[in-house]
Write an enzyme that holds these catalytic residues in place. Structure first.
Site, PDB file in Angstrom:
ATOM      1  N   SER A   1       0.810  -1.230   0.000  1.00 18.36           N
ATOM      2  CA  SER A   1       0.000   0.000   0.000  1.00 18.36           C
ATOM      3  C   SER A   1       0.840   1.276   0.000  1.00 18.36           C
ATOM      4  O   SER A   1       0.288   2.373  -0.127  1.00 18.36           O
ATOM      5  CB  SER A   1      -0.942   0.007   1.202  1.00 18.36           C
TER       6      SER A   1
ATOM      7  N   LYS B   1      -6.225   3.826   8.777  1.00 18.31           N
ATOM      8  CA  LYS B   1      -5.323   4.771   8.086  1.00 18.31           C
ATOM      9  C   LYS B   1      -5.901   6.185   8.100  1.00 18.31           C
ATOM     10  O   LYS B   1      -5.168   7.161   8.298  1.00 18.31           O
ATOM     11  CB  LYS B   1      -5.088   4.300   6.650  1.00 18.31           C
TER      12      LYS B   1
END
Length: 806
Positions: free
Chosen positions: A691, A734
């Site tokens: 990611s 996140k």
């Protein structure tokens, strides 16, 4: 056994033995001289040999077969040494066989076979015993020893005809004595043939004495074993008769013995248990067996234990569910903060249960990091439903018998832990929690995960067969809840049977709520402190969460609060009577220096520094990806303890930037004359995952173009060589990490747009999300326009490139 009637009379007359005689093979017997015995003859060639003998001198050589299973033996299948015998009588039987009565005359040895058809005939050599002029004292002692040994053998139970014993007493020739004893001991063929072939009579008698000595030892041990067994049987029979007499006396007096009372009690329990018909039959069968058994036998103890288990299981005992939806919702809210998805699923089950009485229990799997409340959630569900709660840890289990139980043939056998848990609950519909399902092991004793397939399958668990019970038990009413940290380690077949609900961890705001409503009141109560004496301000609590713990759950947060309470309790015990207020100013005095410091916010837009978002087991976090260029040969250096996947993402990001160099305004000479170094700070912490791909690509593009990255933007997403931005996981954590740092704008993959619905509104408030399908979309948002003040390094490198070209 040999018949020795009139032996002395028959051998008085010396008989002359021819050199060429018919051979009669015999099976499973060795014939000695002076023996008289009947033989049954059925083979055609043997019958022809007998007919020939009867027409001539009636003498035949008897040789024993080496292998009695051979139907038509050849000369090599016969021993070479045998006994010449005379046929005394012959009788033809209705079935075609012939019965003959023979008497052994003398030992003989075959030299050559003169014919093999239609029967065997051979030249022989007569074997006479060696003559001893006079018996020595040693020889006489040997004869006497052999006779005494034979008497001892007979006294120990060996069957020998009384007539033989009389003949033995009168024989003083060692050879004849050895032959007579050997022929009446029932020796194996090999042993008897060995004795027959010994020519020296004294040696032959010694060998027979050795055989008698071994026979005495065997018979002595055998008699001892029989005596012990007989004594045990006599003792058992005596006890049995005494008990039967006691029963009769008690019956006359109107008393009932304990055993009768036990059987009666078992029968009553079997009737009260309301078992299924099949189980009832098995229980009654075992009870009848117990009645017939001796109460002190080992098997009766096994049957008694089995009946104890089978009557104590809750075959028909169920807990009535609490179907008040609002009351159940209130219980769930009292015990847990947030977790709306889980609460909604339980309320849905109750709603269906209210509409339909008979339904299969759901099988739910909670997956999430440690400390998020998976196990306590199971207890809360049981309380909301009004059911019993059973917990079983599967971590480290390697034996299939832990699930299915041991068969009753094993010593100390018990049912599996599933049935044990049901018995402990006392009801057949508890909430059964199987903890750590992702940590099941496997070895030579079986695969427990395969055994769980039946337990966790609603179509099969209505007739779960435990090896110990050997009768089906209905688990369909049980509500199974499993927990684990990772889905990947759960076998696919097992995962397919469960409804998986993810518990992603708590945000800081959720932890604040949990601490206020649950953890602080609980720890104050456990430490005997009033909430009026100790107060923790919200900023102080926020500091504990952010600077003293780093986790997805709240276990360490509870430990820190308990630590705080202990410090205050000590001061109160020392006599300090005041109100303790914990705030950001004085928290260091109680908990020490902060254990974790948040990432510092970038003060200005910088070239080559991009802000990324990462997922960890303790929640979301911020990472900075730094890229810098220097004069070199086009090498790429990666530092910061990056994993293989992250290194591959950096390679893919660089390849993409090179493929778009013209559009980005990067000259080709830059790649061959410039080295690129990518570093991710916090080098002591291992990092991996795809990611960070777009973050690395943005950092590389910024370093090579001289365009600074917007410090107020964070990003997450996987990049491909074609520049496509692929979706990622852990978006909630996140996003929360970005909000904690004060970042207002987050770039995420377009295909993650649907995941924003799972993020609470208070997290998304004041935040902007940019959706990227390609890397071009990311660079357009993240990179600012060229500013010469911000790129002296790029200008220097471009000048160096021009000089190199000229």
């Amino acid at each position: 056994m040999a018949d020795v009637v009139d032996v002395e009379q028959k051998i008085d007359k010396e008989i002359e033995i021819p050199d060429n005689l018919p051979v009669l093979p015999v099976r499973d017997i060795v014939v000695f001289p002076y023996m008289i015995l009947p033989l049954f003859v059925g083979r055609e060639m043997s019958i022809k040999a007998i007919d020939y003998c009867l027409g001539s001198n009636k003498m035949v050589l008897l040789l024993t077969q080496r292998d009695l299973n051979i139907e038509n033996p050849a000369p090599e299948d016969l021993y070479s040494t045998g006994t010449v015998a005379i046929i005394m009588r012959m009788l033809k039987l209705p079935d075609g066989r012939v019965k003959i009565l023979v008497q052994g005359l003398s030992k003989a040895k075959t030299l050559t076979y003169s014919q093999t058809e239609p029967f065997f005939k051979a030249f022989i050599e007569k074997i006479d015993d060696l003559k001893h002029p006079q018996l020595t004292i040693e020889n006489e002692a040997q004869i006497r020893t052999a006779k005494e040994h034979l008497e001892k053998v007979v006294s120990l139970g060996k069957t020998v005809l009384p007539d033989i014993m009389g003949v033995v007493e009168n024989i003083e020739e060692p050879g004849r004595l050895a032959d007579l004893i050997a022929s009446n001991l029932g020796l194996k063929t090999e042993q008897a043939q060995e004795v027959l072939e010994i020519a020296d009579p004294i040696s032959r008698l010694k060998r027979v004495s050795e055989i008698l000595s071994r026979e005495i030892e065997l018979l002595t041990v055998q008699q001892k074993i029989q005596s012990e067994a007989r004594g045990e049987i006599d003792k058992t029979q005596r006890e049995y008769f005494l008990r039967e007499q006691l029963k009769a006396i008690q019956k006359e007096l109107g008393d009932i013995d304990e055993r009768t009372e036990e059987i009666k009690e078992f029968r009553k329990k079997i009737e009260e248990a309301k078992m299924p018909e099949k189980v009832m039959k098995e229980a009654e069968k075992q009870l009848k067996r117990l009645e017939k058994m001796h109460p002190d036998s080992a098997e009766s103890a096994t049957v008694r234990t089995y009946l104890d288990w089978i009557v104590e299981l809750p075959w028909a005992k169920s807990t009535k569910d609490n179907l008040d939806i609002k009351a159940a919702e209130k219980v769930l809210n009292e015990d847990h903060y947030d977790l709306e998805k889980v609460k909604e699923r339980i309320l849905e089950y109750l709603s269906v249960r209210k509409l339909k009485e008979k339904m299969k229990g759901p099988i739910i799997c909670f997956i999430g990091p440690p400390g998020v409340g998976k196990t306590s959630l199971g207890k809360s569900i049981a309380r909301a439903l009004g059911r019993e709660f059973v917990r079983m840890s599967l971590g480290g289990i390697r034996d299939e018998a832990e699930i299915r139980g041991h068969r009753r043939t094993y010593v100390g056998a018990l049912p599996g832990r599933i049935i044990q848990g049901i018995k402990t609950a006392g009801k057949n519909n508890p909430v059964f929690m199987l903890d750590e399902i992702d940590k099941i092991g496997m070895d030579f004793r079986g695969d427990p995960s395969s055994a769980l397939l039946e337990v966790l399958d609603p179509e099969q668990n209505n007739s779960f067969a435990d090896h110990y019970l050997a009768v089906p038990f209905d688990l369909s009413k049980v509500m199974f809840i499993t927990t684990g940290n990772l889905v990947d380690t759960i076998p696919n077949a097992l995962r397919d049977r469960m409804e998986i609900i993810y518990l992603s961890g708590y945000t800081t705001e959720e932890k604040l709520g949990i601490a206020k409503n649950f953890l602080i009141p609980k720890q104050l109560d456990e430490h005997g402190i009033s909430n009026k004496v100790l107060k923790i301000t919200e900023p102080g609590l926020f500091n504990i969460i952010s600077q003293y713990t780093r986790e997805a759950g709240v276990r360490n947060l509870e430990r820190e609060i308990a630590n705080l309470c202990r410090k205050v309790a000590k001061k109160i015990a020392e006599g300090k009577d005041k109100i303790f207020v914990i705030s950001t100013r004085n928290i260091n005095k109680y908990l020490g220096i902060p254990k974790f410091l948040p990432e510092e916010e970038i003060e200005k837009d910088e070239v080559g520094v991009a802000t990324g978002l990462a997922w960890t087991e303790s929640g979301g976090d911020i990472i900075y990806v730094e890229a810098t260029t220097m004069k070199g040969k086009g090498n790429l250096t990666l530092t910061g303890q990056l994993g293989d996947i992250m290194k591959e993402s950096a390679q893919a990001a660089l390849s993409y930037i090179r493929s778009r160099s013209i559009k980005l305004g990067i000259k080709d000479e830059m790649f061959s004359k410039t080295d690129l170094h990518i570093h991710v700070p916090a080098g002591a912490i291992p990092k991996d995952g795809p990611s960070a791909g777009i973050t690395m690509a943005t950092s590389i593009a910024s370093a090579l173009t001289g365009r600074p990255v917007n410090k107020n933007i964070a990003m997450t997403g996987e990049v491909t060589l074609r520049g496509r931005v692929l979706p990622i996981g852990g978006l909630k954590e996140k996003t929360l990490a970005a909000k904690r740092l004060g970042i207002k704008k987050v770039i995420i993959p377009s295909r993650n747009k649907k995941d924003l619905e799972d993020i609470p509104k208070y997290i998304k408030k004041d935040m902007e999300f940019a959706f990227a399908e390609t890397m071009d979309d990311v660079l357009n948002v993240a990179l600012k326009k060229n500013n010469l003040k911000n790129k002296p390094q790029i200008k220097s490198l471009q000048k160096q490139s021009k000089k190199a070209i000229h």
